[in-house]
Design an enzyme around this catalytic site. Structure first.
Site, PDB file in Angstrom:
ATOM      1  N   GLY A  63       0.823  -1.203   0.000  1.00  0.00           N
ATOM      2  CA  GLY A  63       0.000   0.000   0.000  1.00  0.00           C
ATOM      3  C   GLY A  63       0.853   1.248   0.000  1.00  0.00           C
ATOM      4  O   GLY A  63       2.057   1.189   0.248  1.00  0.00           O
ATOM      5  N   CYS A  90       5.336  -6.216   1.569  1.00  0.00           N
ATOM      6  CA  CYS A  90       5.715  -4.802   1.506  1.00  0.00           C
ATOM      7  C   CYS A  90       5.096  -4.032   2.678  1.00  0.00           C
ATOM      8  O   CYS A  90       5.466  -4.256   3.823  1.00  0.00           O
ATOM      9  CB  CYS A  90       5.328  -4.219   0.153  1.00  0.00           C
ATOM     10  SG  CYS A  90       6.180  -2.669  -0.232  1.00  0.00           S
ATOM     11  N   TYR A  91       4.122  -3.149   2.432  1.00  0.00           N
ATOM     12  CA  TYR A  91       3.475  -2.446   3.539  1.00  0.00           C
ATOM     13  C   TYR A  91       2.841  -3.430   4.513  1.00  0.00           C
ATOM     14  O   TYR A  91       2.820  -3.196   5.724  1.00  0.00           O
ATOM     15  CB  TYR A  91       2.406  -1.486   3.015  1.00  0.00           C
ATOM     16  CG  TYR A  91       1.703  -0.729   4.134  1.00  0.00           C
ATOM     17  CD1 TYR A  91       2.255   0.442   4.657  1.00  0.00           C
ATOM     18  CD2 TYR A  91       0.512  -1.200   4.669  1.00  0.00           C
ATOM     19  CE1 TYR A  91       1.630   1.114   5.693  1.00  0.00           C
ATOM     20  CE2 TYR A  91      -0.122  -0.538   5.704  1.00  0.00           C
ATOM     21  CZ  TYR A  91       0.433   0.615   6.222  1.00  0.00           C
ATOM     22  OH  TYR A  91      -0.180   1.284   7.261  1.00  0.00           O
ATOM     23  N   HIS A 180       7.686  -7.735  -3.759  1.00  0.00           N
ATOM     24  CA  HIS A 180       6.365  -8.113  -4.276  1.00  0.00           C
ATOM     25  C   HIS A 180       6.456  -9.449  -5.014  1.00  0.00           C
ATOM     26  O   HIS A 180       6.867  -9.497  -6.180  1.00  0.00           O
ATOM     27  CB  HIS A 180       5.839  -7.030  -5.221  1.00  0.00           C
ATOM     28  CG  HIS A 180       5.380  -5.800  -4.521  1.00  0.00           C
ATOM     29  ND1 HIS A 180       4.116  -5.660  -4.023  1.00  0.00           N
ATOM     30  CD2 HIS A 180       6.050  -4.658  -4.216  1.00  0.00           C
ATOM     31  CE1 HIS A 180       3.997  -4.466  -3.443  1.00  0.00           C
ATOM     32  NE2 HIS A 180       5.158  -3.842  -3.539  1.00  0.00           N
ATOM     33  N   GLU A 182       3.997 -11.109  -6.134  1.00  0.00           N
ATOM     34  CA  GLU A 182       2.867 -11.260  -7.058  1.00  0.00           C
ATOM     35  C   GLU A 182       3.162 -10.775  -8.470  1.00  0.00           C
ATOM     36  O   GLU A 182       2.417 -11.092  -9.407  1.00  0.00           O
ATOM     37  CB  GLU A 182       1.633 -10.532  -6.510  1.00  0.00           C
ATOM     38  CG  GLU A 182       1.745  -9.010  -6.451  1.00  0.00           C
ATOM     39  CD  GLU A 182       2.315  -8.490  -5.143  1.00  0.00           C
ATOM     40  OE1 GLU A 182       1.929  -7.377  -4.726  1.00  0.00           O
ATOM     41  OE2 GLU A 182       3.149  -9.191  -4.549  1.00  0.00           O
ATOM     42  N   SER A 234     -24.430  -8.846 -25.333  1.00  0.00           N
ATOM     43  CA  SER A 234     -23.719  -8.015 -26.306  1.00  0.00           C
ATOM     44  C   SER A 234     -22.935  -8.850 -27.309  1.00  0.00           C
ATOM     45  O   SER A 234     -22.553  -8.352 -28.367  1.00  0.00           O
ATOM     46  CB  SER A 234     -22.752  -7.086 -25.575  1.00  0.00           C
ATOM     47  OG  SER A 234     -21.678  -7.832 -25.010  1.00  0.00           O
ATOM     48  N   GLY A 235     -22.674 -10.112 -26.977  1.00  0.00           N
ATOM     49  CA  GLY A 235     -21.832 -10.938 -27.827  1.00  0.00           C
ATOM     50  C   GLY A 235     -20.401 -10.969 -27.346  1.00  0.00           C
ATOM     51  O   GLY A 235     -19.570 -11.725 -27.870  1.00  0.00           O
ATOM     52  N   VAL A 237     -17.443 -11.693 -24.333  1.00  0.00           N
ATOM     53  CA  VAL A 237     -17.193 -12.891 -23.537  1.00  0.00           C
ATOM     54  C   VAL A 237     -18.038 -12.904 -22.263  1.00  0.00           C
ATOM     55  O   VAL A 237     -18.711 -13.892 -21.955  1.00  0.00           O
ATOM     56  CB  VAL A 237     -15.698 -12.996 -23.170  1.00  0.00           C
ATOM     57  CG1 VAL A 237     -15.455 -14.208 -22.270  1.00  0.00           C
ATOM     58  CG2 VAL A 237     -14.847 -13.099 -24.426  1.00  0.00           C
ATOM     59  N   ASP A 238     -18.042 -11.803 -21.511  1.00  0.00           N
ATOM     60  CA  ASP A 238     -18.712 -11.783 -20.203  1.00  0.00           C
ATOM     61  C   ASP A 238     -20.214 -12.030 -20.325  1.00  0.00           C
ATOM     62  O   ASP A 238     -20.773 -12.901 -19.659  1.00  0.00           O
ATOM     63  CB  ASP A 238     -18.465 -10.446 -19.498  1.00  0.00           C
ATOM     64  CG  ASP A 238     -16.987 -10.142 -19.334  1.00  0.00           C
ATOM     65  OD1 ASP A 238     -16.181 -11.094 -19.396  1.00  0.00           O
ATOM     66  OD2 ASP A 238     -16.639  -8.959 -19.166  1.00  0.00           O
ATOM     67  N   SER A 239     -20.878 -11.257 -21.176  1.00  0.00           N
ATOM     68  CA  SER A 239     -22.337 -11.404 -21.291  1.00  0.00           C
ATOM     69  C   SER A 239     -22.709 -12.749 -21.906  1.00  0.00           C
ATOM     70  O   SER A 239     -23.739 -13.340 -21.565  1.00  0.00           O
ATOM     71  CB  SER A 239     -22.942 -10.255 -22.107  1.00  0.00           C
ATOM     72  OG  SER A 239     -22.551 -10.322 -23.462  1.00  0.00           O
ATOM     73  N   SER A 240     -21.864 -13.264 -22.802  1.00  0.00           N
ATOM     74  CA  SER A 240     -22.149 -14.560 -23.418  1.00  0.00           C
ATOM     75  C   SER A 240     -22.072 -15.681 -22.398  1.00  0.00           C
ATOM     76  O   SER A 240     -22.907 -16.597 -22.382  1.00  0.00           O
ATOM     77  CB  SER A 240     -21.175 -14.828 -24.563  1.00  0.00           C
ATOM     78  OG  SER A 240     -21.311 -13.864 -25.590  1.00  0.00           O
ATOM     79  N   LYS A 380     -11.106 -12.159 -15.631  1.00  0.00           N
ATOM     80  CA  LYS A 380     -11.442 -12.317 -17.052  1.00  0.00           C
ATOM     81  C   LYS A 380     -11.025 -13.680 -17.602  1.00  0.00           C
ATOM     82  O   LYS A 380     -11.813 -14.346 -18.290  1.00  0.00           O
ATOM     83  CB  LYS A 380     -10.763 -11.202 -17.859  1.00  0.00           C
ATOM     84  CG  LYS A 380     -11.172 -11.141 -19.320  1.00  0.00           C
ATOM     85  CD  LYS A 380     -12.552 -10.529 -19.459  1.00  0.00           C
ATOM     86  CE  LYS A 380     -12.916 -10.254 -20.884  1.00  0.00           C
ATOM     87  NZ  LYS A 380     -14.171  -9.492 -21.013  1.00  0.00           N
TER      88      LYS A 380
END
Length: 524
Positions: A63, A90-91, A180, A182, A234-235, A237-240, A380
């Site tokens: 942070g 870190c923080y 870090h 990550e 919408s076509g 990825v998410d909405s499909s 995603k």
């Protein structure tokens, strides 16, 4: 260990307390890659989350604050009395030390970027990974540093400017790293985090998409009951994926509405209707509204005004179609986990801008519908994996992200049907060349943009005064960071030649090589 059940049904969970680092989401990504379910919560809600979720372990993120200053963010003090393994990054390392009786001070020897840790000892966090006497590359980003360890801790690793780069209290399962793990610039970072989740916190790594799908369908059925659900398809990825998941869970209780605003890529509307209505037999309403949207956008050049107009018009059209089918009790949305995280960011993250960028707008309260958001726990790439388990074709699951406002923001300046047609064709040629070169899946997002300037050129025996087409392509995992794709000159030359030869209205093509570092938002 923890025997509680999380919201998604798994009996394993790591809780990440967020202190405002711009790369906190990457911690979650690394853990999910090891099939460990995790959730990010702001430190301000840490005590409540610890009480309710009963995690296997806790990670304290980095942070921007200084643990050397009073009244800066702290972890719930009760955390250190719960018998849970804790990893401070870190923080997170600094506040853990400050809260347990150590000392943190501002330093004249700041450390940013690549550094090397000398391993001085052994601990469970490093077991089987780093050994005493070895030297390992890490990524540092700190000004303050720990100058005195709390009782019970020992030094396990040091760097040139950090005498306490890795610290451990094996008896209590408390560990801290000043770097870090990550980020990709710490090559062994993912393995180190896996050591914490599996070796220290005792997770088996049993979380996967097949399990998530079963649990998500059960949750949808429980929430919806006998009600009706409407979904804006919408076509993308998410909405499909949302539409298919709901279709599998509740069948005919779902109606999808596809609003064609005339700002889609070439052939996209036909693809959506053919796939979902004809192949998967979803109940799909197709509203053709290109003239309406272009009329509303006539004369508008400001990109934020465009977004707002498109969002408001979309809501109006969507509401008309919802009323036409007799209304619904629930609205399904493709909200993803990064949206959820940003909306509760302890540092007041840029969620409003993100919402403006990715979504065409929320629905008005007068529609009186409860939200169904089955993807809100996923990133995603995890949504893509879920789409594969649902049987969606790879051509859709692997599709590059496309913003809600569509080509409107890839065509800066005032819009017209002619300009959109030019852009649509150029974009199709660009993506066609990428596919022919076998590069589509190596690129996270690629698109053409029609710049709001025109240049004089000579084509054959005639002078031209036409638009400049800009090409963009980036590599990324989930859009949080991105770098430009290094096309070779032959590819760029071939693509530019096709666009200029085949698209009347463009006489120059340029390639954009800007990147998206952590903490920035938009790729468009």
């Amino acid at each position: 260990m923890n025997n509680g059940t999380t919201n998604n049904g798994t009996t394993e969970k790591i809780l990440i307390l967020d202190f405002g680092s711009q790369v906190t989401q990457l911690i979650a990504r690394r853990l999910r890659e090891s099939n460990v379910y995790c959730e990010i919560v702001p430190y301000t809600k840490g005590e409540e989350a610890l009480r309710e979720s009963r995690p296997n372990g806790v990670i304290l993120s980095g942070g921007p604050s200084s643990a050397a200053v009073a009244d800066t963010p702290r972890a719930p003090q009760a955390l250190f009395e719960m018998g849970l393994p804790v990893l401070g990054i870190c923080y997170g390392q600094q506040t853990m030390c400050a809260q347990l009786g150590g000392r943190v001070e501002a330093s004249d020897h700041q450390e940013f970027g690549r550094a090397f840790v000398e391993v001085d000892g052994a601990c469970a966090l490093l077991d089987g990974l780093w050994q005493a006497g070895q030297r390992h590359q890490v990524w540092m980003s700190h000004g303050d540093r720990v100058t005195e360890l709390p009782p019970g801790f020992k030094v396990v690793g040091t760097s040139e400017n950090c005498p306490f780069a890795v610290i451990a209290d094996d008896a209590r399962g408390f560990y801290g790293v000043q770097f870090h793990p990550e980020v990709m610039h710490t090559p062994d970072g993912t393995a180190l985090l896996r050591n914490f989740t599996h070796n220290v916190a005792g997770c088996e790594g049993s979380w996967n998409m097949a399990t998530f799908r079963q649990e998500a369908e059960a949750r949808i059925k429980a929430q919806v009951g006998d009600g009706r659900v409407i979904c804006g398809l919408s076509g993308g990825v998410d909405s499909s994926v949302v539409a298919m998941l709901l279709h599998e869970a509740i069948g005919e209780q779902l109606t999808c509405v596809f609003v064609d605003h005339g700002l889609l890529r070439e052939g996209e509307a036909e693809e959506v209707v053919s796939l979902f209505k004809e192949h998967y037999n979803l109940s799909l309403v197709h509203r053709e509204a290109a003239d309406l949207f272009l009329g509303k956008l006539d004369g508008v050049s400001d990109p934020e005004r465009k977004r707002k107009i498109i969002g408001a018009t979309f809501i109006d059209v969507f509401e008309e179609e919802a009323n036409r089918i007799g209304g619904a009790d629930f609205l399904a949305q493709g909200t993803l986990y990064p949206d959820v995280i940003e909306s509760v960011s302890p540092s007041g993250g840029p969620s409003a801008t993100i919402k403006s960028h990715h979504n065409v707008g929320g629905l008005p309260e007068r529609m009186n519908m409860e939200l169904v958001e089955p993807l809100r726990e996923l990133f995603k790439d995890e949504v893509r994996d879920l789409g594969r388990t649902l049987g969606l074709p790879e051509s859709l699951v692997g599709r590059h992200p496309f913003p809600g406002p569509g080509l409107a923001i890839r065509c800066p300046g005032e819009l017209s049907a002619d300009k959109l047609a030019i852009l649509r064709r150029a974009d199709a040629i660009y993506l066609d060349e990428i596919r022919k070169a076998g590069l589509y899946d190596a690129i996270w997002q690629a698109f053409a943009a029609l710049l709001p300037v025109r240049t004089v050129g000579v084509m054959g025996d005639q002078r031209t005064y036409d638009y400049i087409c800009a090409l963009r392509a980036v590599t990324s995992t989930d859009g949080m960071t991105a770098d430009y794709y290094p096309f070779d000159h032959d590819f760029l030359g071939r693509t530019a030649t096709r666009i200029i030869n085949e698209v009347r209205g463009i006489n120059r093509v340029v390639y954009d090589v800007t990147s998206k570092p952590p903490g920035t938002i938009e790729l468009e």
